[in-house]
Design an enzyme around this catalytic site. Structure first.
Site, mmCIF file in Angstrom:
data_model
loop_
_atom_site.group_PDB
_atom_site.id
_atom_site.type_symbol
_atom_site.label_atom_id
_atom_site.label_comp_id
_atom_site.label_asym_id
_atom_site.label_seq_id
_atom_site.Cartn_x
_atom_site.Cartn_y
_atom_site.Cartn_z
ATOM 1 C CG ASP A 168 -0.265 -0.330 2.524
ATOM 2 O OD1 ASP A 168 0.984 -0.327 2.562
ATOM 3 O OD2 ASP A 168 -0.961 -0.575 3.515
ATOM 4 C CG ASN A 199 -8.586 -1.003 12.132
ATOM 5 O OD1 ASN A 199 -7.678 -1.658 11.644
ATOM 6 N ND2 ASN A 199 -9.133 0.023 11.512
ATOM 7 C CG HIS A 256 -5.676 -1.798 8.847
ATOM 8 N ND1 HIS A 256 -5.804 -0.547 9.412
ATOM 9 C CD2 HIS A 256 -4.338 -1.989 8.731
ATOM 10 C CE1 HIS A 256 -4.622 -0.019 9.618
ATOM 11 N NE2 HIS A 256 -3.699 -0.887 9.218
ATOM 12 C CD GLU A 261 -8.599 1.313 7.708
ATOM 13 O OE1 GLU A 261 -8.477 0.375 8.524
ATOM 14 O OE2 GLU A 261 -8.195 2.471 7.940
HETATM 15 C C1 GLP Z 1 -0.356 0.608 8.557
HETATM 16 C C2 GLP Z 1 -0.080 -0.212 7.292
HETATM 17 C C3 GLP Z 1 -0.230 -1.685 7.530
HETATM 18 C C4 GLP Z 1 0.465 -2.075 8.823
HETATM 19 C C5 GLP Z 1 -0.246 -1.416 9.980
HETATM 20 C C6 GLP Z 1 0.371 -1.731 11.331
HETATM 21 O O1 GLP Z 1 -1.582 1.229 8.581
HETATM 22 N N1 GLP Z 1 -0.896 0.175 6.194
HETATM 23 O O2 GLP Z 1 0.297 -2.391 6.418
HETATM 24 O O3 GLP Z 1 0.439 -3.464 8.978
HETATM 25 O O4 GLP Z 1 -0.260 -0.021 9.807
HETATM 26 O O5 GLP Z 1 1.478 -0.941 11.574
HETATM 27 P P1 GLP Z 1 2.479 -1.158 12.772
HETATM 28 O O6 GLP Z 1 3.323 -2.319 12.393
HETATM 29 O O7 GLP Z 1 3.268 0.119 12.849
HETATM 30 O O8 GLP Z 1 1.671 -1.409 13.980
#
Ligand code: GLP
Length: 239
Positions: A67, A136, A138, A143
């Site tokens: 993404d 959440n 995702h 989402e």
């Molecule tokens: C972001 C990314 C995800 C990632 C998530 C968790 O929103 N789009 O791909 O897995 O956050 O991030 P973190 O590893 O910093 O908790």
């Protein structure tokens, strides 16, 4: 789902790096799907180390990232392109032309989403996909919603994700409101998937995933349909 519980963040990063290295050694031209966020930073540091030691080469590897925020410039230090260059690509022997991240500057984001999906198809799908998990539930930027999209698409970020990700920006107002993300179908084109999780704030999302039910309000639960998923997590996520 295979589950590997680790004592520390370092161990989690090492276990994931060993699996990525095994994939690349068995198929040097692998297509590796990559994620951003703080969770995989240790994994990327391990891969950089392996490459510097001459233990692993990315010369024939292609990468596709999950993404990117929209809109965002790749020179913005909060863009996922910047993150990937900084943590990984700049330190590997990879050909940057073989690293794919959705274009956060595309004039037509819908056309960019189509182009990106076609690119994944043209590559023959993904050999190994790395995922993190949002608090959440995702994955990528898929989402929680009544309907989940199959293909790469433009999505609105939920207030919870804007809040969670605001820690990287000067303020919540600076977090882009939209993103380009692989869809559930793009992710499911991966032959194997590693999902990494660490920290108590991921407990709810991970326990929903381990319930062995499927719920679009926790997109990660969809991974229960995939035949080859490994959860690598630290013990605090399961306590
Ligand atoms: C972001 C990314 C995800 C990632 C998530 C968790 O929103 N789009 O791909 O897995 O956050 O991030 P973190 O590893 O910093 O908790």
């Amino acid at each position: 789902m295979n589950i590997i519980v680790c004592k520390s963040y370092d161990e989690m990063s090492q276990r994931a790096a060993q699996m990525v290295a095994a994939q690349i050694k068995s198929k040097p031209s692998s297509v590796i799907g990559l994620a951003t966020g703080s969770t995989p930073e240790g994994l990327y540091a391990q891969l950089v180390e392996m490459c510097k030691n001459g233990e692993l080469s990315f010369k024939d590897v292609t990468t596709v990232n999950l993404d990117e925020y929209y809109p965002i410039n790749p020179t913005n230090d909060q863009s996922y392109r910047y993150f990937m260059n900084y943590h990984l690509f700049d330190h590997l022997d990879i050909d940057k032309a073989n690293t794919n991240v959705p274009d956060g500057t595309a004039a037509d984001p819908v056309a960019e989403a189509h182009r990106y999906e076609q690119k994944i198809t043209d590559l023959g799908g993904i050999d190994l996909q790395i995922l993190g998990i949002g608090r959440n539930g995702h994955i990528g930027f898929n989402e929680p919603d009544q309907k989940l999209m199959l293909d790469t698409h433009v999505t609105d970020l939920t207030p919870d994700t804007i809040d969670a990700n605001s820690r990287f920006f000067a303020s919540a107002n600076d977090v882009p409101r939209q993103a380009l993300t692989m869809g559930m179908g793009s992710i499911f084109k991966a032959k194997s998937i590693i999902i990494m999780a660490t920290g108590a704030n991921k407990k709810k999302a991970v326990s929903a995933m381990l319930e062995r039910t499927v719920d679009t309000s926790f997109p990660a639960t969809m991974l229960n349909f995939h035949p080859n998923v490994t959860l690598i997590c630290t013990a605090d996520v399961l306590e």
